[in-house]
Design a protein around this motif. Structure first.
Motif, mmCIF file in Angstrom:
data_model
loop_
_atom_site.group_PDB
_atom_site.id
_atom_site.type_symbol
_atom_site.label_atom_id
_atom_site.label_comp_id
_atom_site.label_asym_id
_atom_site.label_seq_id
_atom_site.Cartn_x
_atom_site.Cartn_y
_atom_site.Cartn_z
ATOM 1 N N GLU A 218 0.827 -1.209 0.000
ATOM 2 C CA GLU A 218 0.000 0.000 0.000
ATOM 3 C C GLU A 218 0.861 1.260 0.000
ATOM 4 O O GLU A 218 1.902 1.320 0.629
ATOM 5 C CB GLU A 218 -0.925 -0.017 1.213
ATOM 6 N N LYS A 225 6.231 1.117 -9.745
ATOM 7 C CA LYS A 225 5.203 0.137 -10.092
ATOM 8 C C LYS A 225 5.741 -0.946 -11.022
ATOM 9 O O LYS A 225 5.337 -2.112 -10.922
ATOM 10 C CB LYS A 225 4.010 0.819 -10.737
ATOM 11 N N TRP A 235 -2.354 -5.623 -9.441
ATOM 12 C CA TRP A 235 -3.010 -4.386 -9.021
ATOM 13 C C TRP A 235 -4.457 -4.648 -8.638
ATOM 14 O O TRP A 235 -5.194 -5.323 -9.347
ATOM 15 C CB TRP A 235 -2.949 -3.352 -10.142
ATOM 16 N N SER A 236 -4.864 -4.113 -7.505
ATOM 17 C CA SER A 236 -6.260 -4.103 -7.077
ATOM 18 C C SER A 236 -6.758 -2.671 -7.140
ATOM 19 O O SER A 236 -6.163 -1.785 -6.511
ATOM 20 C CB SER A 236 -6.386 -4.648 -5.649
ATOM 21 N N ASP A 237 -7.832 -2.440 -7.909
ATOM 22 C CA ASP A 237 -8.310 -1.067 -8.071
ATOM 23 C C ASP A 237 -9.241 -0.623 -6.950
ATOM 24 O O ASP A 237 -9.745 0.510 -6.956
ATOM 25 C CB ASP A 237 -9.016 -0.896 -9.423
ATOM 26 N N GLY A 238 -9.490 -1.509 -5.984
ATOM 27 C CA GLY A 238 -10.310 -1.145 -4.844
ATOM 28 C C GLY A 238 -11.802 -1.195 -5.077
ATOM 29 O O GLY A 238 -12.589 -0.921 -4.161
ATOM 30 N N SER A 239 -12.230 -1.578 -6.272
ATOM 31 C CA SER A 239 -13.660 -1.559 -6.595
ATOM 32 C C SER A 239 -14.442 -2.639 -5.869
ATOM 33 O O SER A 239 -15.663 -2.547 -5.745
ATOM 34 C CB SER A 239 -13.856 -1.715 -8.109
ATOM 35 N N ARG A 244 -6.844 -0.375 -2.509
ATOM 36 C CA ARG A 244 -6.400 0.070 -3.837
ATOM 37 C C ARG A 244 -4.878 0.071 -3.812
ATOM 38 O O ARG A 244 -4.240 1.030 -3.393
ATOM 39 C CB ARG A 244 -6.951 1.454 -4.138
ATOM 40 N N SER A 245 -4.322 -1.043 -4.261
ATOM 41 C CA SER A 245 -2.900 -1.244 -3.991
ATOM 42 C C SER A 245 -2.361 -2.408 -4.823
ATOM 43 O O SER A 245 -3.110 -3.237 -5.329
ATOM 44 C CB SER A 245 -2.697 -1.549 -2.504
ATOM 45 N N TRP A 246 -1.036 -2.474 -4.937
ATOM 46 C CA TRP A 246 -0.365 -3.650 -5.472
ATOM 47 C C TRP A 246 -0.295 -4.717 -4.378
ATOM 48 O O TRP A 246 -0.198 -4.391 -3.190
ATOM 49 C CB TRP A 246 1.058 -3.306 -5.920
#
Length: 288
Positions: A218, A225, A235-239, A244-246
Protein backbone atom coordinates in the motif's frame (compact mmCIF):
# COMPACT_ATOMS: atom_id res chain seq x y z
CA UNK A 1 -2.75 -43.68 -40.73
CA UNK A 2 -2.97 -41.84 -37.43
CA UNK A 3 -0.84 -44.51 -35.75
CA UNK A 4 1.86 -44.16 -38.41
CA UNK A 5 1.87 -40.37 -38.12
CA UNK A 6 2.08 -40.50 -34.33
CA UNK A 7 5.35 -42.44 -34.57
CA UNK A 8 6.97 -39.71 -36.66
CA UNK A 9 8.80 -36.82 -34.96
CA UNK A 10 7.43 -34.52 -37.68
CA UNK A 11 3.78 -34.90 -36.69
CA UNK A 12 1.56 -34.69 -33.64
CA UNK A 13 -1.76 -36.50 -33.63
CA UNK A 14 -4.68 -35.16 -31.63
CA UNK A 15 -7.44 -37.60 -30.76
CA UNK A 16 -10.98 -36.61 -29.78
CA UNK A 17 -11.52 -36.95 -26.05
CA UNK A 18 -13.73 -39.91 -25.24
CA UNK A 19 -15.25 -39.31 -21.79
CA UNK A 20 -14.69 -42.13 -19.31
CA UNK A 21 -15.59 -42.82 -15.70
CA UNK A 22 -12.77 -45.13 -14.53
CA UNK A 23 -9.19 -43.89 -14.13
CA UNK A 24 -7.32 -45.89 -11.47
CA UNK A 25 -8.31 -49.09 -9.63
CA UNK A 26 -9.27 -48.70 -5.97
CA UNK A 27 -8.24 -52.22 -4.90
CA UNK A 28 -10.15 -51.80 -1.65
CA UNK A 29 -8.40 -48.56 -0.67
CA UNK A 30 -10.28 -45.85 1.17
CA UNK A 31 -11.21 -42.89 -1.03
CA UNK A 32 -12.12 -39.25 -0.62
CA UNK A 33 -14.62 -37.26 -2.67
CA UNK A 34 -13.86 -34.26 -4.85
CA UNK A 35 -15.92 -32.01 -7.10
CA UNK A 36 -15.00 -30.39 -10.41
CA UNK A 37 -17.12 -27.29 -10.98
CA UNK A 38 -17.73 -24.88 -13.85
CA UNK A 39 -20.25 -22.06 -14.20
CA UNK A 40 -21.44 -20.13 -17.24
CA UNK A 41 -22.59 -16.60 -16.48
CA UNK A 42 -24.10 -13.50 -18.09
CA UNK A 43 -20.85 -11.59 -17.58
CA UNK A 44 -17.62 -11.21 -15.61
CA UNK A 45 -18.89 -9.14 -12.69
CA UNK A 46 -18.96 -11.65 -9.84
CA UNK A 47 -21.11 -9.37 -7.68
CA UNK A 48 -23.82 -8.50 -10.20
CA UNK A 49 -23.92 -10.89 -13.18
CA UNK A 50 -25.92 -14.11 -13.02
CA UNK A 51 -25.24 -17.82 -13.40
CA UNK A 52 -26.96 -19.41 -16.38
CA UNK A 53 -25.45 -22.89 -16.06
CA UNK A 54 -23.83 -24.95 -13.32
CA UNK A 55 -21.97 -28.17 -14.06
CA UNK A 56 -20.27 -30.46 -11.55
CA UNK A 57 -18.50 -33.79 -11.76
CA UNK A 58 -18.11 -35.79 -8.54
CA UNK A 59 -15.16 -38.16 -8.27
CA UNK A 60 -13.32 -40.39 -5.82
CA UNK A 61 -9.58 -40.14 -5.31
CA UNK A 62 -7.07 -42.42 -3.63
CA UNK A 63 -4.68 -41.90 -0.68
CA UNK A 64 -1.85 -41.16 -3.16
CA UNK A 65 -4.07 -38.42 -4.70
CA UNK A 66 -4.76 -40.28 -7.93
CA UNK A 67 -8.26 -39.88 -9.34
CA UNK A 68 -10.04 -43.23 -9.23
CA UNK A 69 -13.45 -42.76 -10.84
CA UNK A 70 -16.32 -40.43 -11.59
CA UNK A 71 -19.27 -41.22 -9.35
CA UNK A 72 -21.91 -38.66 -10.34
CA UNK A 73 -22.62 -35.71 -12.63
CA UNK A 74 -24.71 -32.57 -12.08
CA UNK A 75 -25.77 -30.18 -14.85
CA UNK A 76 -28.50 -27.56 -14.69
CA UNK A 77 -29.51 -24.37 -16.48
CA UNK A 78 -30.80 -21.22 -14.78
CA UNK A 79 -32.97 -18.46 -16.21
CA UNK A 80 -31.49 -15.03 -15.34
CA UNK A 81 -33.55 -11.97 -14.54
CA UNK A 82 -32.36 -10.20 -17.68
CA UNK A 83 -31.82 -11.42 -21.28
CA UNK A 84 -28.52 -13.17 -21.95
CA UNK A 85 -26.13 -10.80 -23.76
CA UNK A 86 -25.47 -11.68 -27.40
CA UNK A 87 -21.74 -12.08 -26.81
CA UNK A 88 -22.39 -14.60 -24.02
CA UNK A 89 -24.66 -16.65 -26.27
CA UNK A 90 -21.97 -16.60 -28.96
CA UNK A 91 -19.39 -17.77 -26.43
CA UNK A 92 -21.40 -20.45 -24.61
CA UNK A 93 -24.12 -21.41 -27.07
CA UNK A 94 -26.72 -20.85 -24.33
CA UNK A 95 -29.79 -18.90 -25.46
CA UNK A 96 -32.71 -17.30 -23.65
CA UNK A 97 -34.96 -20.04 -25.02
CA UNK A 98 -32.76 -22.77 -23.54
CA UNK A 99 -32.88 -21.37 -20.00
CA UNK A 100 -36.55 -20.32 -20.04
CA UNK A 101 -38.28 -21.67 -16.93
CA UNK A 102 -35.16 -23.38 -15.57
CA UNK A 103 -33.98 -22.97 -11.97
CA UNK A 104 -31.03 -24.54 -10.20
CA UNK A 105 -32.35 -26.29 -7.09
CA UNK A 106 -30.24 -25.10 -4.11
CA UNK A 107 -31.12 -28.19 -2.08
CA UNK A 108 -29.93 -30.42 -4.91
CA UNK A 109 -26.66 -28.49 -5.11
CA UNK A 110 -26.07 -28.77 -1.35
CA UNK A 111 -26.82 -32.50 -1.38
CA UNK A 112 -24.49 -33.08 -4.33
CA UNK A 113 -21.47 -31.40 -2.72
CA UNK A 114 -22.13 -32.37 0.90
CA UNK A 115 -19.51 -35.13 1.07
CA UNK A 116 -16.83 -33.38 -1.00
CA UNK A 117 -13.56 -32.49 0.73
CA UNK A 118 -12.22 -30.40 -2.18
CA UNK A 119 -13.80 -28.31 -4.95
CA UNK A 120 -11.72 -27.76 -8.08
CA UNK A 121 -12.37 -25.12 -10.74
CA UNK A 122 -10.20 -24.15 -13.68
CA UNK A 123 -10.61 -20.50 -12.76
CA UNK A 124 -11.46 -20.64 -9.08
CA UNK A 125 -10.96 -16.90 -8.67
CA UNK A 126 -14.04 -16.52 -10.87
CA UNK A 127 -16.11 -19.63 -10.18
CA UNK A 128 -15.83 -19.57 -6.40
CA UNK A 129 -17.14 -16.03 -6.06
CA UNK A 130 -20.23 -16.87 -8.13
CA UNK A 131 -20.81 -20.21 -6.41
CA UNK A 132 -20.60 -18.74 -2.89
CA UNK A 133 -22.99 -15.94 -3.83
CA UNK A 134 -25.64 -18.45 -4.92
CA UNK A 135 -25.01 -21.40 -2.58
CA UNK A 136 -23.47 -20.81 0.89
CA UNK A 137 -22.42 -24.48 1.11
CA UNK A 138 -19.38 -23.57 -1.00
CA UNK A 139 -18.12 -21.20 1.70
CA UNK A 140 -17.46 -24.22 3.90
CA UNK A 141 -15.46 -26.16 1.32
CA UNK A 142 -11.74 -26.02 0.50
CA UNK A 143 -11.07 -24.92 -3.08
CA UNK A 144 -8.25 -25.44 -5.56
CA UNK A 145 -7.58 -23.76 -8.91
CA UNK A 146 -6.29 -26.05 -11.64
CA UNK A 147 -5.39 -23.06 -13.84
CA UNK A 148 -3.15 -21.15 -11.43
CA UNK A 149 -1.98 -23.64 -8.80
CA UNK A 150 -0.13 -25.87 -11.24
CA UNK A 151 2.88 -24.42 -13.10
CA UNK A 152 1.78 -25.84 -16.45
CA UNK A 153 4.48 -24.15 -18.53
CA UNK A 154 7.19 -25.55 -16.27
CA UNK A 155 5.76 -28.99 -17.00
CA UNK A 156 6.02 -28.53 -20.78
CA UNK A 157 2.55 -27.24 -21.67
CA UNK A 158 1.95 -24.17 -23.84
CA UNK A 159 -0.28 -22.52 -21.25
CA UNK A 160 -3.00 -23.13 -18.72
CA UNK A 161 -6.02 -22.82 -21.01
CA UNK A 162 -7.95 -26.06 -21.20
CA UNK A 163 -7.42 -26.36 -24.95
CA UNK A 164 -3.64 -26.07 -24.53
CA UNK A 165 -3.63 -28.71 -21.81
CA UNK A 166 -5.66 -31.14 -23.88
CA UNK A 167 -3.43 -30.60 -26.91
CA UNK A 168 -0.38 -31.24 -24.75
CA UNK A 169 -1.91 -34.58 -23.81
CA UNK A 170 -2.70 -35.38 -27.45
CA UNK A 171 -6.43 -34.70 -27.13
CA UNK A 172 -9.09 -32.23 -28.21
CA UNK A 173 -12.77 -31.75 -27.41
CA UNK A 174 -15.70 -29.68 -28.58
CA UNK A 175 -16.16 -27.16 -25.80
CA UNK A 176 -19.83 -26.25 -26.00
CA UNK A 177 -21.11 -26.63 -22.46
CA UNK A 178 -19.79 -26.44 -18.91
CA UNK A 179 -20.14 -30.18 -18.34
CA UNK A 180 -17.93 -30.85 -21.38
CA UNK A 181 -15.20 -28.71 -19.87
CA UNK A 182 -15.50 -30.55 -16.55
CA UNK A 183 -15.05 -33.90 -18.27
CA UNK A 184 -12.07 -32.59 -20.19
CA UNK A 185 -10.49 -31.19 -17.03
CA UNK A 186 -10.78 -34.43 -15.07
CA UNK A 187 -9.00 -36.21 -17.93
CA UNK A 188 -6.11 -33.77 -17.64
CA UNK A 189 -5.94 -33.97 -13.84
CA UNK A 190 -5.96 -37.77 -13.93
CA UNK A 191 -2.98 -37.81 -16.32
CA UNK A 192 0.60 -38.09 -15.10
CA UNK A 193 2.54 -34.87 -15.72
CA UNK A 194 5.57 -35.27 -18.05
CA UNK A 195 8.80 -36.03 -16.18
CA UNK A 196 6.83 -36.56 -12.97
CA UNK A 197 5.80 -39.78 -11.25
CA UNK A 198 2.46 -38.39 -10.13
CA UNK A 199 -0.71 -37.02 -11.57
CA UNK A 200 -1.58 -33.38 -12.17
CA UNK A 201 -4.25 -33.72 -9.49
CA UNK A 202 -1.63 -34.78 -6.93
CA UNK A 203 0.47 -31.72 -7.80
CA UNK A 204 -2.60 -29.51 -7.48
CA UNK A 205 -3.52 -30.87 -4.05
CA UNK A 206 0.02 -30.45 -2.75
CA UNK A 207 -0.10 -26.78 -3.71
CA UNK A 208 -3.65 -26.20 -2.45
CA UNK A 209 -2.80 -27.63 0.98
CA UNK A 210 -0.09 -25.05 1.62
CA UNK A 211 -0.81 -21.76 3.31
CA UNK A 212 -0.06 -18.59 1.39
CA UNK A 213 0.35 -15.00 2.52
CA UNK A 214 -1.14 -12.05 0.64
CA UNK A 215 1.13 -9.04 1.12
CA UNK A 216 -0.12 -5.56 0.22
CA UNK A 217 2.30 -2.86 -0.97
CA UNK A 218 0.00 0.00 0.00
CA UNK A 219 1.03 3.56 -0.84
CA UNK A 220 4.09 2.33 -2.69
CA UNK A 221 5.87 4.95 -4.85
CA UNK A 222 4.23 5.25 -8.28
CA UNK A 223 7.56 5.28 -10.12
CA UNK A 224 8.34 1.80 -8.72
CA UNK A 225 5.20 0.14 -10.09
CA UNK A 226 7.20 -1.60 -12.84
CA UNK A 227 9.55 -3.04 -10.22
CA UNK A 228 6.54 -4.52 -8.42
CA UNK A 229 5.03 -5.85 -11.66
CA UNK A 230 8.26 -7.60 -12.62
CA UNK A 231 8.34 -9.28 -9.23
CA UNK A 232 4.82 -10.62 -9.72
CA UNK A 233 2.69 -8.05 -7.90
CA UNK A 234 -0.85 -7.50 -9.19
CA UNK A 235 -3.01 -4.39 -9.02
CA UNK A 236 -6.26 -4.10 -7.08
CA UNK A 237 -8.31 -1.07 -8.07
CA UNK A 238 -10.31 -1.15 -4.84
CA UNK A 239 -13.66 -1.56 -6.59
CA UNK A 240 -14.44 -4.78 -4.73
CA UNK A 241 -13.74 -3.45 -1.25
CA UNK A 242 -10.11 -4.55 -1.13
CA UNK A 243 -7.30 -1.98 -0.75
CA UNK A 244 -6.40 0.07 -3.84
CA UNK A 245 -2.90 -1.24 -3.99
CA UNK A 246 -0.37 -3.65 -5.47
CA UNK A 247 -0.26 -7.07 -3.82
CA UNK A 248 1.39 -10.47 -4.13
CA UNK A 249 0.61 -13.98 -2.86
CA UNK A 250 3.62 -15.92 -1.58
CA UNK A 251 4.17 -19.22 0.17
CA UNK A 252 4.39 -18.97 3.94
CA UNK A 253 8.11 -19.80 3.88
CA UNK A 254 8.80 -16.79 1.63
CA UNK A 255 6.98 -14.24 3.78
CA UNK A 256 10.08 -12.85 5.51
CA UNK A 257 11.99 -12.50 2.24
CA UNK A 258 9.11 -10.62 0.59
CA UNK A 259 8.67 -8.20 3.48
CA UNK A 260 12.41 -7.51 3.39
CA UNK A 261 12.17 -6.76 -0.35
CA UNK A 262 9.48 -4.14 0.32
CA UNK A 263 11.53 -2.57 3.09
CA UNK A 264 14.78 -2.34 1.13
CA UNK A 265 13.65 -1.90 -2.50
CA UNK A 266 10.31 -0.12 -2.29
CA UNK A 267 9.79 1.87 0.92
CA UNK A 268 13.46 2.27 1.96
CA UNK A 269 12.40 2.10 5.60
CA UNK A 270 11.13 -0.33 8.20
CA UNK A 271 7.46 -1.06 7.45
CA UNK A 272 4.90 -3.63 8.47
CA UNK A 273 2.75 -4.23 5.37
CA UNK A 274 -0.81 -5.45 5.56
CA UNK A 275 -0.84 -9.26 5.33
CA UNK A 276 -3.58 -11.88 5.06
CA UNK A 277 -3.20 -15.60 5.69
CA UNK A 278 -4.86 -17.72 3.03
CA UNK A 279 -5.66 -21.41 2.82
CA UNK A 280 -7.86 -23.54 0.63
CA UNK A 281 -10.78 -22.54 2.86
CA UNK A 282 -10.70 -18.86 1.89
CA UNK A 283 -8.39 -18.59 -1.12
CA UNK A 284 -10.23 -17.19 -4.21
CA UNK A 285 -13.21 -16.18 -2.07
CA UNK A 286 -14.75 -12.72 -2.12
CA UNK A 287 -14.91 -13.07 1.70
CA UNK A 288 -11.12 -12.63 1.90
Amino acid sequence: MAEILSKSPDYRVLRRLTPRTEFAPCDGQATKTGILLDVETTGLNTAQDEIIELAMVKFDYLPDDRIARITDVFSSLNEPQHPIPVEITELTGITDEMVLGHRIDPDAVSAFVSDAVIVVAHNANFDRKFAERYWPVFERKPWACSATEIEWRRHGFDGSRLGYLLAGAGLFHQAHRAIDDCRALIEILATDVPNQVRSAFAILLERARRKTIRIWAEQSPFDLKDVLKRRGYRWSDGSDGRPRSWYIDVDEVNQVVEVEFLRTAIYLKDVEPRMQIMSAMNRFSSRL
